[in-house]
Scaffold this motif. Sequence first.
Motif, PDB file in Angstrom:
ATOM      1  N   GLY A  91       0.818  -1.209   0.000  1.00 41.77           N
ATOM      2  CA  GLY A  91       0.000   0.000   0.000  1.00 41.77           C
ATOM      3  C   GLY A  91       0.848   1.254   0.000  1.00 41.77           C
ATOM      4  N   LEU A  92       1.929   1.243   0.779  1.00 40.15           N
ATOM      5  CA  LEU A  92       2.810   2.412   0.849  1.00 40.15           C
ATOM      6  C   LEU A  92       3.553   2.635  -0.465  1.00 40.15           C
ATOM      7  CD1 LEU A  92       3.909   4.623   2.682  1.00 40.15           C
ATOM      8  CD2 LEU A  92       5.671   3.034   3.436  1.00 40.15           C
ATOM      9  N   VAL A  93       4.095   1.560  -1.039  1.00 46.12           N
ATOM     10  CA  VAL A  93       4.855   1.673  -2.288  1.00 46.12           C
ATOM     11  C   VAL A  93       3.968   2.171  -3.421  1.00 46.12           C
ATOM     12  CG1 VAL A  93       6.032   0.359  -4.075  1.00 46.12           C
ATOM     13  CG2 VAL A  93       6.618  -0.005  -1.683  1.00 46.12           C
ATOM     14  N   ASN A  94       2.784   1.581  -3.552  1.00 43.56           N
ATOM     15  CA  ASN A  94       1.900   1.980  -4.651  1.00 43.56           C
ATOM     16  C   ASN A  94       1.287   3.351  -4.418  1.00 43.56           C
ATOM     17  OD1 ASN A  94       1.641  -0.377  -6.669  1.00 43.56           O
ATOM     18  ND2 ASN A  94       1.483  -1.390  -4.701  1.00 43.56           N
ATOM     19  N   GLY A  95       1.087   3.716  -3.164  1.00 45.45           N
ATOM     20  CA  GLY A  95       0.585   5.055  -2.878  1.00 45.45           C
ATOM     21  C   GLY A  95       1.583   6.135  -3.244  1.00 45.45           C
ATOM     22  N   LEU A  96       2.861   5.848  -3.013  1.00 44.34           N
ATOM     23  CA  LEU A  96       3.908   6.816  -3.369  1.00 44.34           C
ATOM     24  C   LEU A  96       4.230   6.772  -4.866  1.00 44.34           C
ATOM     25  CD1 LEU A  96       6.317   6.279  -0.324  1.00 44.34           C
ATOM     26  CD2 LEU A  96       4.735   8.174  -0.702  1.00 44.34           C
ATOM     27  N   HIS A  97       3.862   5.675  -5.555  1.00 49.27           N
ATOM     28  CA  HIS A  97       4.033   5.449  -6.997  1.00 49.27           C
ATOM     29  C   HIS A  97       5.286   6.103  -7.585  1.00 49.27           C
ATOM     30  CE1 HIS A  97       1.372   8.987  -6.482  1.00 49.27           C
ATOM     31  NE2 HIS A  97       1.938   9.467  -7.569  1.00 49.27           N
ATOM     32  N   PRO A  98       6.459   5.575  -7.211  1.00 48.31           N
ATOM     33  CA  PRO A  98       7.711   6.159  -7.712  1.00 48.31           C
ATOM     34  C   PRO A  98       7.873   5.954  -9.214  1.00 48.31           C
ATOM     35  CG  PRO A  98       8.137   4.085  -6.606  1.00 48.31           C
ATOM     36  CD  PRO A  98       6.691   4.388  -6.385  1.00 48.31           C
ATOM     37  N   GLU A  99       8.665   6.805  -9.820  1.00 49.36           N
ATOM     38  CA  GLU A  99       9.022   6.662 -11.233  1.00 49.36           C
ATOM     39  C   GLU A  99      10.211   5.715 -11.362  1.00 49.36           C
ATOM     40  OE1 GLU A  99       7.494   7.860 -13.758  1.00 49.36           O
ATOM     41  OE2 GLU A  99       6.181   9.396 -12.918  1.00 49.36           O
ATOM     42  N   PRO A 100      10.359   5.024 -12.481  1.00 55.11           N
ATOM     43  CA  PRO A 100       9.464   4.953 -13.643  1.00 55.11           C
ATOM     44  C   PRO A 100       8.197   4.156 -13.343  1.00 55.11           C
ATOM     45  CG  PRO A 100      11.319   3.483 -13.940  1.00 55.11           C
ATOM     46  CD  PRO A 100      11.593   4.249 -12.695  1.00 55.11           C
ATOM     47  N   ILE A 101       7.328   4.056 -14.322  1.00 56.01           N
ATOM     48  CA  ILE A 101       5.979   3.558 -14.121  1.00 56.01           C
ATOM     49  C   ILE A 101       5.936   2.089 -13.697  1.00 56.01           C
ATOM     50  CG2 ILE A 101       5.629   2.821 -16.516  1.00 56.01           C
ATOM     51  CD1 ILE A 101       2.798   4.040 -16.313  1.00 56.01           C
ATOM     52  N   TRP A 102       6.963   1.319 -14.016  1.00 58.28           N
ATOM     53  CA  TRP A 102       6.947  -0.118 -13.743  1.00 58.28           C
ATOM     54  C   TRP A 102       7.449  -0.476 -12.348  1.00 58.28           C
ATOM     55  CZ3 TRP A 102      11.734  -1.771 -12.432  1.00 58.28           C
ATOM     56  CH2 TRP A 102      12.820  -1.034 -12.886  1.00 58.28           C
ATOM     57  N   VAL A 103       7.998   0.486 -11.619  1.00 61.91           N
ATOM     58  CA  VAL A 103       8.636   0.175 -10.333  1.00 61.91           C
ATOM     59  C   VAL A 103       7.635  -0.362  -9.305  1.00 61.91           C
ATOM     60  CG1 VAL A 103       9.814   1.169  -8.334  1.00 61.91           C
ATOM     61  CG2 VAL A 103      10.553   1.774 -10.641  1.00 61.91           C
ATOM     62  N   ALA A 104       6.533   0.347  -9.086  1.00 62.10           N
ATOM     63  CA  ALA A 104       5.546  -0.081  -8.084  1.00 62.10           C
ATOM     64  C   ALA A 104       4.923  -1.439  -8.434  1.00 62.10           C
ATOM     65  CB  ALA A 104       4.471   0.986  -7.914  1.00 62.10           C
ATOM     66  N   PRO A 105       4.491  -1.671  -9.688  1.00 63.47           N
ATOM     67  CA  PRO A 105       3.974  -3.002 -10.021  1.00 63.47           C
ATOM     68  C   PRO A 105       5.002  -4.109  -9.836  1.00 63.47           C
ATOM     69  CG  PRO A 105       3.283  -1.421 -11.671  1.00 63.47           C
ATOM     70  CD  PRO A 105       4.272  -0.725 -10.793  1.00 63.47           C
ATOM     71  N   ALA A 106       6.267  -3.822 -10.183  1.00 64.81           N
ATOM     72  CA  ALA A 106       7.309  -4.844 -10.053  1.00 64.81           C
ATOM     73  C   ALA A 106       7.564  -5.180  -8.589  1.00 64.81           C
ATOM     74  CB  ALA A 106       8.597  -4.358 -10.714  1.00 64.81           C
ATOM     75  N   ILE A 107       7.591  -4.161  -7.733  1.00 68.29           N
ATOM     76  CA  ILE A 107       7.800  -4.411  -6.298  1.00 68.29           C
ATOM     77  C   ILE A 107       6.634  -5.200  -5.721  1.00 68.29           C
ATOM     78  CG2 ILE A 107       7.964  -3.306  -4.041  1.00 68.29           C
ATOM     79  CD1 ILE A 107       9.568  -1.076  -5.346  1.00 68.29           C
ATOM     80  N   SER A 108       5.409  -4.841  -6.106  1.00 67.50           N
ATOM     81  CA  SER A 108       4.226  -5.552  -5.609  1.00 67.50           C
ATOM     82  C   SER A 108       4.255  -7.020  -6.018  1.00 67.50           C
ATOM     83  CB  SER A 108       2.951  -4.888  -6.130  1.00 67.50           C
ATOM     84  OG  SER A 108       2.843  -3.559  -5.678  1.00 67.50           O
ATOM     85  N   ALA A 109       4.560  -7.268  -7.287  1.00 63.48           N
ATOM     86  CA  ALA A 109       4.624  -8.650  -7.771  1.00 63.48           C
ATOM     87  C   ALA A 109       5.725  -9.429  -7.052  1.00 63.48           C
ATOM     88  CB  ALA A 109       4.862  -8.664  -9.279  1.00 63.48           C
ATOM     89  N   GLY A 110       6.856  -8.768  -6.828  1.00 61.41           N
ATOM     90  CA  GLY A 110       7.956  -9.421  -6.129  1.00 61.41           C
ATOM     91  C   GLY A 110       7.600  -9.782  -4.694  1.00 61.41           C
ATOM     92  N   LEU A 111       6.918  -8.880  -3.992  1.00 64.54           N
ATOM     93  CA  LEU A 111       6.520  -9.147  -2.601  1.00 64.54           C
ATOM     94  C   LEU A 111       5.535 -10.314  -2.523  1.00 64.54           C
ATOM     95  CD1 LEU A 111       6.104  -5.494  -1.260  1.00 64.54           C
ATOM     96  CD2 LEU A 111       7.859  -7.148  -0.598  1.00 64.54           C
ATOM     97  N   VAL A 112       4.561 -10.340  -3.437  1.00 60.71           N
ATOM     98  CA  VAL A 112       3.589 -11.441  -3.445  1.00 60.71           C
ATOM     99  C   VAL A 112       4.292 -12.766  -3.750  1.00 60.71           C
ATOM    100  CG1 VAL A 112       1.576 -12.397  -4.623  1.00 60.71           C
ATOM    101  CG2 VAL A 112       1.644  -9.966  -4.051  1.00 60.71           C
ATOM    102  N   ALA A 113       5.201 -12.761  -4.714  1.00 60.23           N
ATOM    103  CA  ALA A 113       5.911 -13.991  -5.080  1.00 60.23           C
ATOM    104  C   ALA A 113       6.776 -14.499  -3.933  1.00 60.23           C
ATOM    105  CB  ALA A 113       6.775 -13.746  -6.316  1.00 60.23           C
ATOM    106  N   ILE A 114       7.459 -13.592  -3.239  1.00 62.77           N
ATOM    107  CA  ILE A 114       8.313 -13.995  -2.122  1.00 62.77           C
ATOM    108  C   ILE A 114       7.492 -14.620  -1.000  1.00 62.77           C
ATOM    109  CG2 ILE A 114       9.754 -13.092  -0.254  1.00 62.77           C
ATOM    110  CD1 ILE A 114      10.860 -11.074  -2.303  1.00 62.77           C
ATOM    111  N   LEU A 115       6.358 -13.990  -0.670  1.00 60.08           N
ATOM    112  CA  LEU A 115       5.529 -14.532   0.398  1.00 60.08           C
ATOM    113  C   LEU A 115       4.880 -15.850  -0.016  1.00 60.08           C
ATOM    114  CD1 LEU A 115       5.158 -13.516   3.197  1.00 60.08           C
ATOM    115  CD2 LEU A 115       2.998 -12.488   2.541  1.00 60.08           C
TER     116      LEU A 115
END
Length: 201
Positions: A91-115
């Motif tokens: 929620g924090l990462v996507n709320g801050l939505h850092p540039e470039p555009i793919w960073v937040a989706p990539a971090i979210s996917a990585g966190l879900v995959a790790i868990l």
Amino acid sequence: MTLLVAVAADLVAIAVLAFGVYYRRHFRRDLVLSYVALNVGIMAVAGLLSGGGAGVGLGMGLFGILSIIRLRSDAITQEEVAYYFVALAMGLVNGLHPEPIWVAPAISAGLVAILFLADHPRFAHRTRRQLITLDRAYPQEPELRAALERTLGAEVLHMAVAELDLVRDLTVVDVRFRIGMHSAATSADGELTQSFAQQVR
């Protein structure tokens, strides 16, 4: 545009995490609601903070405050705490939505995959943890270990005595142990039978 992509990525990620991973493994509907509400709420607040120029510092402060408040509860296990932190972080990462555009989706996917991998049922599936009360006081560690292994029919990996009462003649011990292959197979068969029965109903 970056914000819209981040919002979409967050909603997909929390849906997969809460419904596709957590609920199918732990079956607590109340915590599914808690994870989704926490994630969406943090994303909304972080989005407002980033748009208003409040900065990342205030967002991290909010992260810390919510963590302290929620972790004061004894109603969740350590596994569920892990899901809590990942929902909070996404929620924090996507709320801050850092540039470039793919960073937040990539971090979210990585966190879900790790868990998904870290909490997979096949990971350390033979290890267990229990708080056991024995109706005898065991002041000597070798005797306690032998009694636990006889009682559990398993190899004791670690034990921590929570209470040793010589008056009432009892021992309370937090024990981690590894069950045998036969016991693991029996447990797995029982889980499969229960799952099949639930599907039939």
